[in-house]
Enzyme design. Structure first.
Site, PDB file in Angstrom:
ATOM      1  N   HIS A  58      -3.380  54.500  28.272  1.00  0.00           N
ATOM      2  CA  HIS A  58      -3.069  55.337  29.449  1.00  0.00           C
ATOM      3  C   HIS A  58      -3.976  54.978  30.619  1.00  0.00           C
ATOM      4  CE1 HIS A  58      -6.656  57.135  27.780  1.00  0.00           C
ATOM      5  NE2 HIS A  58      -6.901  57.575  29.000  1.00  0.00           N
ATOM      6  N   THR A  86      -6.104  57.216  33.373  1.00  0.00           N
ATOM      7  CA  THR A  86      -6.503  58.553  33.809  1.00  0.00           C
ATOM      8  C   THR A  86      -6.309  58.614  35.318  1.00  0.00           C
ATOM      9  OG1 THR A  86      -8.123  58.836  32.045  1.00  0.00           O
ATOM     10  CG2 THR A  86      -8.432  60.190  33.998  1.00  0.00           C
ATOM     11  N   HIS A  92      -7.597  52.431  36.009  1.00  0.00           N
ATOM     12  CA  HIS A  92      -7.564  51.407  34.954  1.00  0.00           C
ATOM     13  C   HIS A  92      -7.012  51.971  33.662  1.00  0.00           C
ATOM     14  CE1 HIS A  92     -11.156  53.763  34.170  1.00  0.00           C
ATOM     15  NE2 HIS A  92     -10.935  53.467  32.906  1.00  0.00           N
ATOM     16  N   THR A 105      -8.160  51.755  29.916  1.00  0.00           N
ATOM     17  CA  THR A 105      -9.267  51.325  29.050  1.00  0.00           C
ATOM     18  C   THR A 105      -8.719  50.671  27.784  1.00  0.00           C
ATOM     19  OG1 THR A 105     -10.532  53.266  29.775  1.00  0.00           O
ATOM     20  CG2 THR A 105     -11.341  52.126  27.810  1.00  0.00           C
TER      21      THR A 105
HETATM   22  P1  2AM Z   1     -10.171  57.080  29.948  1.00  0.00           P
HETATM   23  O1  2AM Z   1      -9.913  55.747  29.356  1.00  0.00           O
HETATM   24  O2  2AM Z   1      -9.390  58.166  29.329  1.00  0.00           O
HETATM   25  O3  2AM Z   1     -10.005  57.105  31.441  1.00  0.00           O
HETATM   26  C1  2AM Z   1     -15.517  55.484  31.361  1.00  0.00           C
HETATM   27  O4  2AM Z   1     -15.903  56.734  30.905  1.00  0.00           O
HETATM   28  C2  2AM Z   1     -14.133  55.130  30.866  1.00  0.00           C
HETATM   29  O5  2AM Z   1     -14.130  54.977  29.440  1.00  0.00           O
HETATM   30  C3  2AM Z   1     -13.091  56.159  31.179  1.00  0.00           C
HETATM   31  O6  2AM Z   1     -11.965  55.479  31.626  1.00  0.00           O
HETATM   32  C4  2AM Z   1     -12.883  56.913  29.882  1.00  0.00           C
HETATM   33  O7  2AM Z   1     -11.681  57.513  29.627  1.00  0.00           O
HETATM   34  C5  2AM Z   1     -13.242  55.889  28.847  1.00  0.00           C
HETATM   35  N1  2AM Z   1     -13.903  56.516  27.704  1.00  0.00           N
HETATM   36  C6  2AM Z   1     -15.014  57.281  27.718  1.00  0.00           C
HETATM   37  N2  2AM Z   1     -15.375  57.631  26.475  1.00  0.00           N
HETATM   38  C7  2AM Z   1     -14.469  57.082  25.635  1.00  0.00           C
HETATM   39  C8  2AM Z   1     -14.293  57.080  24.223  1.00  0.00           C
HETATM   40  N3  2AM Z   1     -15.126  57.700  23.403  1.00  0.00           N
HETATM   41  N4  2AM Z   1     -13.224  56.413  23.730  1.00  0.00           N
HETATM   42  C9  2AM Z   1     -12.369  55.778  24.534  1.00  0.00           C
HETATM   43  N5  2AM Z   1     -12.488  55.739  25.875  1.00  0.00           N
HETATM   44  C10 2AM Z   1     -13.521  56.379  26.420  1.00  0.00           C
END
Ligand code: 2AM
Length: 223
Positions: A155, A157, A69, A71
């Site tokens: 992005h 991951t 996904h 985010t």
């Molecule tokens: P990602 O978006 O880089 O993959 C669950 O942990 C999801 O939320 C993951 O997809 C993670 O990273 C994102 N995530 C976790 N902590 C975050 C933060 N402080 N800010 C933004 N995205 C975060």
């Protein structure tokens, strides 16, 4: 209060449809397979292994995270700043469960993370939260982030090395974009998929010749 907290997810984002997930995983794994055979990569192998002569199998090195996904807002079940306000936005409600296509324009590989840069459209930017590029980023990187266009952090991951949290991918991407903005070009290698640049400290950036698009659905995720 309890109901409110229950209502907020871990995060919102665009989720790749299952068949798209497979396609993207295959294409990006092929890139990893090629990367770790390149002489340019082998020259800097110690940044991944800690030893100069050791080999690394990048496919094993990164643990894949599911579901794939991009985010938009990390809500942390309501604990993150602005989580409730985001969930209440009309555009979030209107877009929820709707299909959308995301466009991947680059791939990044660092000793910590493997990720796909997503170029957001103007419409998609409406779902990108206020301050979304900065959350969880180290203080020292904040001025560079401010100098980049909003949405630069977007992005997917694709994998993290052992003990690394997914949140690192966006930070690694921003760091690379900040270096490029400062004019750092790094060693360049032409690959079938595009131009690969090395930015020091184990940071690799592949600018795709042709963007990879993927069908997604805007939704939320809770564990
Ligand atoms: P990602 O978006 O880089 O993959 C669950 O942990 C999801 O939320 C993951 O997809 C993670 O990273 C994102 N995530 C976790 N902590 C975050 C933060 N402080 N800010 C933004 N995205 C975060």
């Amino acid at each position: 209060i309890e109901q409110k907290e229950q209502g907020l997810p871990l995060f919102f984002g665009w989720f790749l449809l299952p068949e798209e997930e497979e396609r993207i995983k295959c294409a990006t794994m092929d890139f990893l397979k090629t990367l770790d055979t390149l002489d340019a990569f082998k020259q800097h192998i110690s940044e991944f292994t800690g030893e100069a002569e050791k080999e690394v199998d990048l496919e094993q090195y990164f643990q894949t995270t599911a579901p794939l996904h991009c985010t938009t807002k990390f809500c942390d079940y309501g604990k993150a700043e602005g989580a409730e306000e985001y969930a209440e936005l009309q555009v979030v409600k209107d877009s929820f469960d709707k299909s959308d296509e995301i466009s991947v324009t680059a791939l990044i590989v660092t000793p910590r993370t493997f990720g796909a840069r997503v170029a957001l459209t103007e419409t998609q930017m409406k779902l990108w939260p206020e301050g979304g590029d900065k959350t969880g980023a180290p203080e020292a990187l904040l001025p560079s982030i401010e100098a980049l266009p909003a949405g630069s952090r977007a992005h997917v991951t694709l994998g993290c090395s052992a003990g690394v949290e997914a949140v690192q991918t966006g930070i690694d991407l921003l760091e690379i974009l900040a270096l490029q903005k400062e004019g750092k070009e790094g060693t360049q290698v032409e690959m079938e998929l595009g131009t690969l640049s090395y930015l020091g400290e184990g940071r690799w950036f592949l600018a795709l010749r042709e963007a990879i698009t993927a069908d997604t659905k805007f939704s939320s995720f809770s564990e």
